[in-house]
Design a protein around this motif. Structure first.
Motif, mmCIF file in Angstrom:
data_model
loop_
_atom_site.group_PDB
_atom_site.id
_atom_site.type_symbol
_atom_site.label_atom_id
_atom_site.label_comp_id
_atom_site.label_asym_id
_atom_site.label_seq_id
_atom_site.Cartn_x
_atom_site.Cartn_y
_atom_site.Cartn_z
ATOM 1 N N LEU A 198 0.872 -1.178 0.000
ATOM 2 C CA LEU A 198 0.000 0.000 0.000
ATOM 3 C C LEU A 198 0.911 1.230 0.000
ATOM 4 O O LEU A 198 2.118 1.094 -0.138
ATOM 5 C CB LEU A 198 -0.898 -0.004 1.245
ATOM 6 N N THR A 199 0.334 2.408 0.158
ATOM 7 C CA THR A 199 1.180 3.590 0.330
ATOM 8 C C THR A 199 0.799 4.260 1.657
ATOM 9 O O THR A 199 -0.244 3.960 2.237
ATOM 10 C CB THR A 199 0.983 4.632 -0.794
ATOM 11 N N GLU A 200 1.654 5.167 2.074
ATOM 12 C CA GLU A 200 1.400 5.851 3.347
ATOM 13 C C GLU A 200 0.241 6.833 3.261
ATOM 14 O O GLU A 200 -0.184 7.362 4.273
ATOM 15 C CB GLU A 200 2.664 6.595 3.792
ATOM 16 N N MET A 201 -0.257 7.085 2.056
ATOM 17 C CA MET A 201 -1.336 8.079 1.953
ATOM 18 C C MET A 201 -2.703 7.430 1.761
ATOM 19 O O MET A 201 -3.653 8.092 1.371
ATOM 20 C CB MET A 201 -1.041 9.069 0.823
ATOM 21 N N ILE A 208 2.998 -3.755 3.687
ATOM 22 C CA ILE A 208 4.109 -2.807 3.614
ATOM 23 C C ILE A 208 3.620 -1.543 2.909
ATOM 24 O O ILE A 208 2.647 -1.587 2.150
ATOM 25 C CB ILE A 208 5.354 -3.387 2.912
ATOM 26 N N PHE A 209 4.299 -0.450 3.178
ATOM 27 C CA PHE A 209 3.800 0.856 2.737
ATOM 28 C C PHE A 209 4.872 1.630 1.972
ATOM 29 O O PHE A 209 5.958 1.869 2.491
ATOM 30 C CB PHE A 209 3.348 1.686 3.949
ATOM 31 N N LEU A 210 4.527 2.023 0.755
ATOM 32 C CA LEU A 210 5.404 2.925 0.003
ATOM 33 C C LEU A 210 5.433 4.273 0.710
ATOM 34 O O LEU A 210 4.374 4.847 0.966
ATOM 35 C CB LEU A 210 4.829 3.159 -1.398
ATOM 36 N N PRO A 211 6.623 4.796 1.008
ATOM 37 C CA PRO A 211 6.666 6.055 1.748
ATOM 38 C C PRO A 211 6.368 7.272 0.870
ATOM 39 O O PRO A 211 6.574 7.233 -0.339
ATOM 40 C CB PRO A 211 8.107 6.111 2.258
ATOM 41 N N ILE A 212 5.882 8.325 1.497
ATOM 42 C CA ILE A 212 5.740 9.598 0.794
ATOM 43 C C ILE A 212 6.921 10.470 1.165
ATOM 44 O O ILE A 212 7.531 10.281 2.219
ATOM 45 C CB ILE A 212 4.426 10.322 1.148
ATOM 46 N N SER A 213 7.234 11.431 0.294
ATOM 47 C CA SER A 213 8.459 12.205 0.479
ATOM 48 C C SER A 213 8.427 13.057 1.737
ATOM 49 O O SER A 213 9.202 12.880 2.646
ATOM 50 C CB SER A 213 8.729 13.049 -0.753
ATOM 51 N N ASP A 214 7.523 13.990 1.835
ATOM 52 C CA ASP A 214 7.460 14.923 2.972
ATOM 53 C C ASP A 214 6.138 15.668 2.880
ATOM 54 O O ASP A 214 5.163 15.107 2.399
ATOM 55 C CB ASP A 214 8.643 15.902 2.943
ATOM 56 N N ASP A 249 11.449 -0.043 -6.674
ATOM 57 C CA ASP A 249 11.916 -1.426 -6.834
ATOM 58 C C ASP A 249 12.278 -2.074 -5.502
ATOM 59 O O ASP A 249 12.189 -3.286 -5.364
ATOM 60 C CB ASP A 249 13.109 -1.469 -7.791
ATOM 61 N N GLU A 250 12.689 -1.242 -4.531
ATOM 62 C CA GLU A 250 12.984 -1.805 -3.207
ATOM 63 C C GLU A 250 11.728 -2.419 -2.589
ATOM 64 O O GLU A 250 11.804 -3.346 -1.796
ATOM 65 C CB GLU A 250 13.495 -0.723 -2.251
ATOM 66 N N TRP A 251 10.585 -1.853 -2.946
ATOM 67 C CA TRP A 251 9.328 -2.316 -2.347
ATOM 68 C C TRP A 251 8.648 -3.366 -3.192
ATOM 69 O O TRP A 251 7.955 -4.233 -2.680
ATOM 70 C CB TRP A 251 8.386 -1.119 -2.138
ATOM 71 N N VAL A 264 5.473 -9.480 -3.127
ATOM 72 C CA VAL A 264 4.290 -8.613 -3.237
ATOM 73 C C VAL A 264 3.300 -9.249 -4.205
ATOM 74 O O VAL A 264 3.601 -9.457 -5.374
ATOM 75 C CB VAL A 264 4.686 -7.200 -3.717
ATOM 76 N N LYS A 265 2.100 -9.538 -3.691
ATOM 77 C CA LYS A 265 1.097 -10.182 -4.532
ATOM 78 C C LYS A 265 0.032 -9.190 -4.988
ATOM 79 O O LYS A 265 -0.671 -9.440 -5.956
ATOM 80 C CB LYS A 265 0.435 -11.343 -3.759
ATOM 81 N N ILE A 266 -0.099 -8.104 -4.250
ATOM 82 C CA ILE A 266 -1.061 -7.086 -4.679
ATOM 83 C C ILE A 266 -0.571 -5.695 -4.290
ATOM 84 O O ILE A 266 0.001 -5.507 -3.209
ATOM 85 C CB ILE A 266 -2.492 -7.353 -4.123
#
Lengths: 420, 148
Positions: free
Chosen positions: A130-133, A154-160, A171-173, A178-180
């Motif tokens: 998912l993402t942090e937002m 796991i969560f894709l981070p946002i910049s600031d 690619d790190e994430w 990761v299945k979805i």
């Protein structure tokens, strides 16, 4: 999302936005002694008369249950319900109406995928990206699923404060576990527009399934599921001029076909024995019980209404209003603005120094200005930004620059009021 | 046109929200409770030191809107030396005050500044949040209380 188009973007004044306000009865009222300024469109939009009339006409002439009746009214109701499905397919360029499942809204659509697709396809140790937002509606269903199958979130981070995803680190994430990937198209609290087509392309490379939360985008810009390349997409009628309680889950046909039913009941079955049943075909397999027929009819009208204005025009209008608001607000002192500077969707999230968002919203309401203050169903994001809550003004095409002016004036007064 | 707002945000409320009294963590507290308002993100922790039935010391920490912060601050001021029974009676009176605007009894004292809250139904829970935490603390409940 640019299919190269020879058609020029319409000029700024191509549409008389002010006259469109006449289509919306709720906009014309006095609240606490002031003309209403409705800036809570990310929560729900107001409804045009065209949609209200469609609901009324359905209940006054065509009301009956769908799919089982033989009589005239049932035929009409069934036809209207299925016409809405075909219209929804066209609205997001799905290949077929069979790829459209009606749900109560975005939240139920995501829950449907998590509960039906999830357990069949996830194994212990698999990851859900998912993402942090994300809105709570695109977090909690996955938490429930992860707990059930032993998967990991796991969560894709946002910049600031700018609220952009860091695609360089994608690619790190995006690892083979990761299945979805389930991601919002437009953030309801930051106004970030995510590059969903690019994200889906990268996810597909590692064989992950993709889901787009289009709650904030469906009524605001053109959507093309084939161009985005997603497997699932979810949106709500009420955030795009339609009724509450109706939404859409788009799913690629082969995925829907392989998924077990979500709920059991009438309409979703083909045959029923005391101990065993067989399922109706897709998409009916996922629609147990009497559906929200009038809701689908209202949503159909809403899609027609929006496309008459043109979603490209609406997207441009959103940008204009948000850019104007952002520009005016950034000149106020003591204000912290969240989200991207450019390319933002039609909302502005902010905090005033020394005034809690909830207090600010209460005072604005006394000026007839409907804002939202709180965590916007983004508690993890708020924590990440280091705030408890923000205030948010979210626009739609029927809002006017002069309303933003009045809002900015009110903000100045509010700052003064709380520094007394 | 801001009359109602001046009722809600009285000077004393703004003062207490800006410089809350008894705003500290209490070492050696023998009662503690968290209060949360998930809607707006208010959260407070209330600390009590009770000797028998009597509140000997009380303090709080946390963050939130002006109303919840001022309510917590004024609450701590009002409760020192009160017995459990007096605390509960005061809770009832404050509850009536913020929901109806009527000062149900003569115990409320300074807390009467919260009478204006009743005109703002969405804000009643902000004012009452610290009071719910207080009752939970006095009754020794460990779960966080919520106004939702």
């Amino acid at each position: 999302m640019s299919l190269a188009s020879p058609i020029q973007e319409p000029k700024k004044s191509a549409i008389d936005w002010r006259s469109l306000r006449d289509d919306f009865p709720a906009l014309h009222q006095i609240v606490h002694g002031h003309p209403l300024i409705y800036f809570d469109n990310a929560a729900t939009t107001q409804k045009p008369r065209f949609v209200i009339e469609a609901l009324r006409s359905f209940y006054e002439r065509d009301n009956a249950n769908v799919h089982r009746g033989v009589h005239e009214l049932s035929n009409r109701a069934s036809a209207a319900y299925e016409a809405a499905r075909a219209r929804a397919a066209q609205f997001i360029r799905a290949k077929s109406a069979d790829e459209i499942v009606f749900t109560r809204g975005t939240t139920e659509a995501i829950n449907l995928v998590a509960q039906s697709w999830g357990p069949k396809n996830l194994r212990p140790g698999d990851r859900i990206l998912l993402t942090e937002m994300e809105h709570h509606s695109n977090i909690v269903p996955w938490q429930l699923l992860a707990e059930r199958v032993g998967a990991q979130l796991i969560f894709l981070p946002i910049s600031d404060d700018k609220g952009l995803l860091d695609l360089n680190r994608l690619d790190e994430w995006l690892t083979p576990q990761v299945k979805i990937l389930a991601i919002t198209h437009i953030s309801n609290s930051l106004g970030t527009v995510n590059p969903v087509a690019e994200l889906c392309r990268r996810a597909r490379r590692i064989g992950a399934v993709t889901l787009i939360d289009a709650a904030q985008s469906a009524g605001h810009c053109p959507l093309d599921v084939q161009e985005i390349g997603c497997d699932f997409l979810a949106f709500s009628g009420h955030k795009m001029c339609g009724p509450t309680g109706i939404g859409v889950l788009y799913g690629r046909h082969e995925l829907l076909e392989a998924m077990p039913p979500y709920q059991g009941g009438g309409d979703m079955i083909s045959t029923v024995d005391f101990h065993r049943s067989t399922w109706n075909r897709v998409p009916h397999k996922f629609e147990a019980g009497t559906p929200h027929i009038s809701g689908a009819v209202g949503l159909h009208a809403a899609m027609d209404y929006l496309d008459r204005i043109g979603r490209k025009n609406i997207a441009q209008r959103d940008h204009e209003l948000a850019a104007y608001a952002y520009e005016r607000l950034s000149r106020l002192s003591g204000l912290r603005l969240f989200g991207p500077h450019v390319g933002r969707a039609g909302l502005v999230s902010f905090l005033a120094a020394d005034v809690h968002a909830h207090d600010l919203v209460t005072v604005a309401d006394q000026r007839g200005i409907a804002l939202r203050g709180g965590h916007h169903c983004n508690q993890p994001l708020m924590k990440q930004l280091g705030v408890e809550a923000t205030a948010r003004a979210s626009f739609y095409f029927y809002n006017l620059e002069e309303e933003i002016d009045r809002f900015v004036d009110a903000l100045r007064e509010i700052q003064k009021f709380f520094s007394r | 046109m801001f009359d109602d707002l001046h009722d809600l945000y009285q000077q004393m409320i703004l003062d207490h929200s800006r410089s809350p009294r008894n705003f500290r963590k209490m070492e050696g507290a023998n009662r503690r409770a968290d209060g949360r308002n998930p809607l707006c993100g208010d959260q407070i922790t209330l600390y009590l030191f009770m000797e028998g039935d009597v509140v000997k010391d009380i303090s709080f920490q946390g963050s939130g809107c002006a109303i919840s912060k001022a309510s917590a601050s004024l609450l701590t001021d009002a409760l020192k030396g009160k017995s459990r029974q007096e605390v509960k009676r005061l809770f009832d009176q404050v509850h009536e005050l913020v929901t109806t605007g009527k000062t149900g009894g003569d115990d409320v004292g300074k807390l009467a500044v919260f009478a204006g809250v009743h005109k703002f139904p969405a804000r009643v829970k902000c004012a009452i949040l610290p009071w719910h935490a207080l009752i939970a603390a006095i009754e020794g409940k460990v779960e966080p209380v919520s106004t939702e």
